[in-house]
Design an enzyme around this catalytic site. Structure first.
Site, PDB file in Angstrom:
ATOM      1  N   ARG A 210       8.280 -20.319  41.816  1.00 19.71           N
ATOM      2  CA  ARG A 210       9.103 -19.144  41.471  1.00 19.71           C
ATOM      3  C   ARG A 210       9.705 -19.337  40.082  1.00 19.71           C
ATOM      4  O   ARG A 210       9.808 -18.405  39.292  1.00 19.71           O
ATOM      5  CB  ARG A 210      10.215 -18.913  42.513  1.00 19.71           C
ATOM      6  CG  ARG A 210      11.199 -17.837  42.067  1.00 19.71           C
ATOM      7  CD  ARG A 210      12.037 -17.198  43.163  1.00 19.71           C
ATOM      8  NE  ARG A 210      12.404 -18.081  44.239  1.00 19.71           N
ATOM      9  CZ  ARG A 210      13.323 -19.050  44.156  1.00 19.71           C
ATOM     10  NH1 ARG A 210      13.989 -19.252  43.038  1.00 19.71           N
ATOM     11  NH2 ARG A 210      13.572 -19.834  45.191  1.00 19.71           N
TER      12      ARG A 210
ATOM     13  N   ASP B 281       9.892   0.983  27.042  1.00 18.76           N
ATOM     14  CA  ASP B 281       8.758   0.856  27.967  1.00 18.76           C
ATOM     15  C   ASP B 281       7.508   1.224  27.153  1.00 18.76           C
ATOM     16  O   ASP B 281       7.285   2.381  26.822  1.00 18.76           O
ATOM     17  CB  ASP B 281       8.972   1.804  29.149  1.00 18.76           C
ATOM     18  CG  ASP B 281       7.846   1.743  30.163  1.00 18.76           C
ATOM     19  OD1 ASP B 281       6.746   1.273  29.819  1.00 18.76           O
ATOM     20  OD2 ASP B 281       8.074   2.186  31.302  1.00 18.76           O
TER      21      ASP B 281
HETATM   22  C1  PLP Z   1       3.399   2.593  36.161  1.00 22.98           C
HETATM   23  C2  PLP Z   1       4.535   2.616  35.235  1.00 22.98           C
HETATM   24  C3  PLP Z   1       5.712   1.907  35.516  1.00 22.98           C
HETATM   25  C4  PLP Z   1       5.916   1.137  36.804  1.00 22.98           C
HETATM   26  O1  PLP Z   1       5.049   0.069  36.920  1.00 22.98           O
HETATM   27  P1  PLP Z   1       4.513  -0.528  38.311  1.00 22.98           P
HETATM   28  O2  PLP Z   1       3.615  -1.612  37.882  1.00 22.98           O
HETATM   29  O3  PLP Z   1       3.822   0.595  39.037  1.00 22.98           O
HETATM   30  O4  PLP Z   1       5.709  -1.002  39.076  1.00 22.98           O
HETATM   31  C5  PLP Z   1       6.733   1.943  34.579  1.00 22.98           C
HETATM   32  N1  PLP Z   1       6.611   2.653  33.440  1.00 22.98           N
HETATM   33  C6  PLP Z   1       5.500   3.360  33.144  1.00 22.98           C
HETATM   34  C7  PLP Z   1       5.435   4.114  31.858  1.00 22.98           C
HETATM   35  C8  PLP Z   1       4.431   3.369  34.030  1.00 22.98           C
HETATM   36  O5  PLP Z   1       3.341   4.091  33.741  1.00 22.98           O
END
Ligand code: PLP
Length: 381
Positions: A48, A172
């Protein structure tokens, strides 16, 4: 000489195995490590906390984002959650208004219970962002391009504001990938990804990563990664590492195919409006051109005839698969209001523009003529 992106995608973090010479990073499928004497070990004590396959992935993605530190998580959402766990109860987040449905759900339905407030703001209007910053604002969160409306937010301009107010800024970068956009170089403090999408690229893993160059933020995230424990397994890390080796060639093809599909849709009589950052008609095309070296593989469009027409069209496609997710080699198509963004209440969906006639495509790397023919046939009915 620092190796270039394509070279780093293949080699960063991936030394041949010292014991055997194996060129591929071994899958260290182990939970624990034998110690010579209490506390005396080879840098690994419990998986972990640290695992060599995961460490290779973490170094690799840090290199691609041009950051100092990488951290891998079991999903994009657990990576996002770890970033929010940097905050304390009573803190305030400003988030872009068109955001991944799961991120909205985390901020709105989970964090509120811990008295973390969040305001959702249209960050394409950067000058209005400052009005939403309060004394307790600790985090600004954005996606660019956003999901699903592909708004492009001026990352450098937002960073200018967050720096002035000493607020953490997280981007993101799932849609653009570091091949097309490097938020840390534009002033962001933290980059996160759902590796489920383009980084892995083969629709066979759920995973997430975070990259930062801030030593203090990295130490706090490392603590959270271990203390909360949402870590990926070694096999998943291996698959993402393997996927990343072809990231550059895949992204080039995604981008080449997407602009052709976008132009086809833009000129089709059954299509009301097509959104793709690479189209001159995109409202933030200039911002996209400034901060991205390509425009990615996601396109959205509004179909004429509302929900009925959208449903019929989605049932007729053959090469595109009707499925949630994006970023894989195969082309996917979906209906955000019913599928990926169902967790966003209808009133908010309509306010942001996620209407029932909106369709999102993840353009894969198949032959583009097949893709265009498929969409054409499905639109003709
Ligand atoms: C899919 C996605 C997420 C979440 O990711 P997971 O791997 O499904 O938990 C977050 N941000 C964006 C822009 C995504 O496309």
């Amino acid at each position: 000489m620092k190796p270039k992106f394509e070279t780093r995608a293949i080699h960063a973090g991936c030394e041949p195995d010292p014991g055997t010479g194996a060129i591929m990073t071994p899958i260290f499928q182990t939970s624990t490590y034998v110690q010579e004497s209490p506390g005396k070990h080879k840098g690994y004590d419990y998986s972990r906390t640290r695992n060599p396959t995961r460490a290779a992935l973490e170094q690799n993605i840090a290199s691609l984002e041009e950051g100092r530190y990488g951290l891998a998580f079991s999903s994009g959402m657990s990576a996002a959650a770890a970033i929010t766990q940097l905050l304390d109860s009573g803190d305030h987040i400003v988030c872009c208004d068109d955001v991944y449905g799961g991120t909205f759900r985390l901020f709105e339905n989970v964090l509120k219970r811990y008295h973390l407030e969040c305001d959702f703001v249209d960050m394409t209007q950067v000058q209005s962002l400052e009005a939403h910053i309060k004394n307790n604002t600790r985090l600004v969160w954005l996606e660019s391009p956003t999901n699903p409306l592909l708004k492009c937010i001026d990352i450098e301009a937002v960073a200018h504001i967050t720096r002035k107010h000493h607020i953490l800024m997280a981007v993101d970068n799932t849609f653009a990938t570091p091949f097309f956009q490097k938020p840390l170089n534009l002033g962001a403090d933290i980059v996160m990804h759902s590796t489920t999408k383009y980084l892995n690229g083969h629709s066979d893993v759920i995973g997430g990563v975070i990259v930062t160059s801030d030593q203090d933020v990295n130490e706090r995230l490392l603590f959270l990664q271990n203390a909360v424990g949402a870590v990926p397994g070694p096999f998943d890390c291996f698959l993402v590492l393997r996927g990343i080796k072809t990231l550059a060639v895949r992204m080039e093809r995604h981008g080449e195919n997407a602009i052709k599909v976008a132009r086809f849709l833009e000129n089709h009589p059954k299509v009301k409006r097509t959104i793709y950052p690479g189209l001159e008609s995109h409202p933030e095309h200039a911002v996209a051109k400034k901060q991205m070296s390509g425009f990615g593989g996601v396109i959205t469009f509004f179909i004429k005839g509302g929900l009925e027409a959208a449903r019929d069209f989605l049932e007729r496609v053959k090469v595109f698969s009707l499925a949630e997710s994006l970023g894989g080699v195969e082309s996917l198509i979906e209906h955000p209001a019913i599928m990926t963004h169902a967790s966003v209440p209808k009133k908010i969906r309509e306010k942001t523009g996620i209407t029932d006639d909106l369709i999102r495509l993840s353009v894969g790397i198949e032959n583009v003529e097949d893709l265009i023919e498929d969409l054409g046939n499905a639109l003709e009915g």
